[in-house]
Design an enzyme around this catalytic site. Sequence first.
Site, PDB file in Angstrom:
ATOM      1  CD  GLU A   1      -3.010   1.086   0.883  1.00  0.00           C
ATOM      2  OE1 GLU A   1      -3.695   2.189   0.616  1.00  0.00           O
ATOM      3  OE2 GLU A   1      -2.953   0.484  -0.338  1.00  0.00           O
TER       4      GLU A   1
ATOM      5  CB  THR B   1     -11.070   8.764 -11.045  1.00  0.00           C
ATOM      6  OG1 THR B   1      -9.800   8.761 -10.073  1.00  0.00           O
ATOM      7  CG2 THR B   1     -12.914   9.905  -9.438  1.00  0.00           C
TER       8      THR B   1
END
Length: 528
Positions: free
Chosen positions: A383, A519
Site C-alpha cells: 500500500e 477516476t
Amino acid sequence: MPPGFRRSSSWKRNPTHIFKFIAAAFVLFFYFIFTVFGESPHAPRNGARIQWDGFINGTGVVDEPRAARVVEAMKHTFWTYKEHAWGADMILPVSGHKSNKRGGWGATIVDSASTLAIMELWEELELAVNHIIEGIDFTKTDDLVDPFETTIRHLGGMVSVVDLWDAGIIPKKVISREKRDKIVKQAVILGQKLGPAYDSPTGLPWPRVDFMTSKGVPDPRQEELQEDGKPRYAHPTIGPARAGSNILENRVLSRLTHNPIYFQNSTLACYYEYLLKITLLTPQDRYTPMYKKQWERAVHSLRDNLASRNRPSATYMTQHLFLGKRDDDLDINTQSQLACFAAGNILLGGAHLQKPSFIALGKALVEACHHTYASTPTSIGPEKWAWSPKFGVRDATVTPETERQQAEWANAGFWAINPSFRLRPEYVESLFYAWRITGEARYREWAWDAFVAIETHCKARYGYAGLKDVMVASSADGARDEAQMDESESFWHAETLKYFWLIFADSRVASLDRWVFSTEGHLFRMIR
C-alpha cells in the site's frame, strides 16, 4: 439504348465484376457502420490518435484464455455477492457478512454495472439494472453522504451504463429504452440530491451532504470542541483532489438531460487528472485551453519537484523513478499505490498532446510501480513504500527503521511502510494505458503476473480480499485466510477487474480514441 447500357451488360458476361462490386459495397457499408457507430480504431474524435497505430494491423487482438480467466473472477465476485449480500454496499469476502458505508444503496451493484456491460455478462447486468431502477431510493439514507464517493461510484456508474446503451454496446433486449430512461431518472434524482454540496462560499463542495435537510455540512470526523463546549470544524471543506473528481460525471449527466446545471455545479472545482480528461470529453469547451495548460504545468512540476530515483544499495543496483510528496519545503520520500495512477494519466496526456517526454516519464513511473510488485514474495505491491533518494540519504525524510525494512531496501531498493494490499486498481489502470498507448507486450505480461498473484493470494470464499502483508506469502488455505483482510471495496469490480479484462480484450473495445475513463473506471463517450 441509353449511353453506358451496353457496357453494363458486359457484367452479365463476366460475373466476377458483379461479385467485386458487391464485395466493395459491403466493405464500404461496414466501414461506415464501424466508424460512425462502432468501436473502430480509426479516426479519433479529436486531437492526435491516442492508441498505438500498430493495433490497426491486428496486433491488439484478444488474448482469449486470459480474458476468460478475468471474466471468471468477475463471475465469482458477482455471484457470491448476489447470494450473500445483495443490496448491501459491499460483502466482506472472508466472513460473508455485509457492509453498508456508501449510503446503503448497493454500491457494488451500481459501481460494477459498466464492467458487466463491457464483459457482456448480460444476465448479471440485467439483475444490476433492475436493482438500480427498482431497488434504490436515492432520497433516503441513514448517513451523511460523501459527495465525492457517491459521484464517482453511483452517479458515474449510472451515466456510464446509459452512455454504453446509447453507443449500442448494450443490446436493447438486455436493457429496454424504458429501463434506460429510468436509469437516467435515477441519476437525475441523485444529482439533484447532491446539489447542495456545491452551495458553499468557495464553490468547492462540502465534504458531506445531509439528504434530510438538503444542506452541505462538514465532515463530523473533523469535529472539535470550542472553549464554550460547542462543536467547531477545523476543515469544513475538502481538498482539490476530492473536489475535482466530479466534473466528468456531471458533464455527462448534463449531456444526457440537456440540463447544464449539473456541469455548472462542478466547473469551479479542478483536479489534475480530470483537467486532462475533460479536454478529451468536451474538446470544444471554452475552458479547454486553460485545462490543458494547467495539466501540462502540473506534469512539469511533478517531474521537477516530486520524482526521484532510489539510491542503489550494496546488493541492488537498479534505479527506479518514484513519486514522493512535498510538505512545504520538506521532501517526503514515500509513495502509495494510489499514486501509481499518475503514470497512466501522464501517458494519456502525452499521447493526446504528442509529447514524447511525457510518454517517457509515464513509462518510467509504470516501471517503478511494477518493481514494487515483482520484488515481493506475493508478487503484489504494498500500500505504501519508501526509498533512499539518489541525491543522498541525509536528504531523506523517511529512513528504514527496522531490520526488516533495512533488508527490504538492501534487496529491492525500497521498503514497505504499509505492507497491506486493498485490491486497488491504480497499477493495473496504468498498465492498461501503457499497453494501449505503446503496444509493448510486456505490459500485458506484467498485468497477467499481477492477476495470477491476486488470484493466488486474494481469492476468498465470498469474493476477493485484501492482504495484511504482501511481504509474507501464504500458500496453504488456512494460512491464506489468516493473511487476508475481510474487506472488498466496490472499486475491485468497477476498476481493477475492468482494467485487467481490457488489457487482454481486443484493443478496439473501449478505444482510448473514443472513450474517456473516469477516476472510478467508468466509460464516457467522447462527443464533439
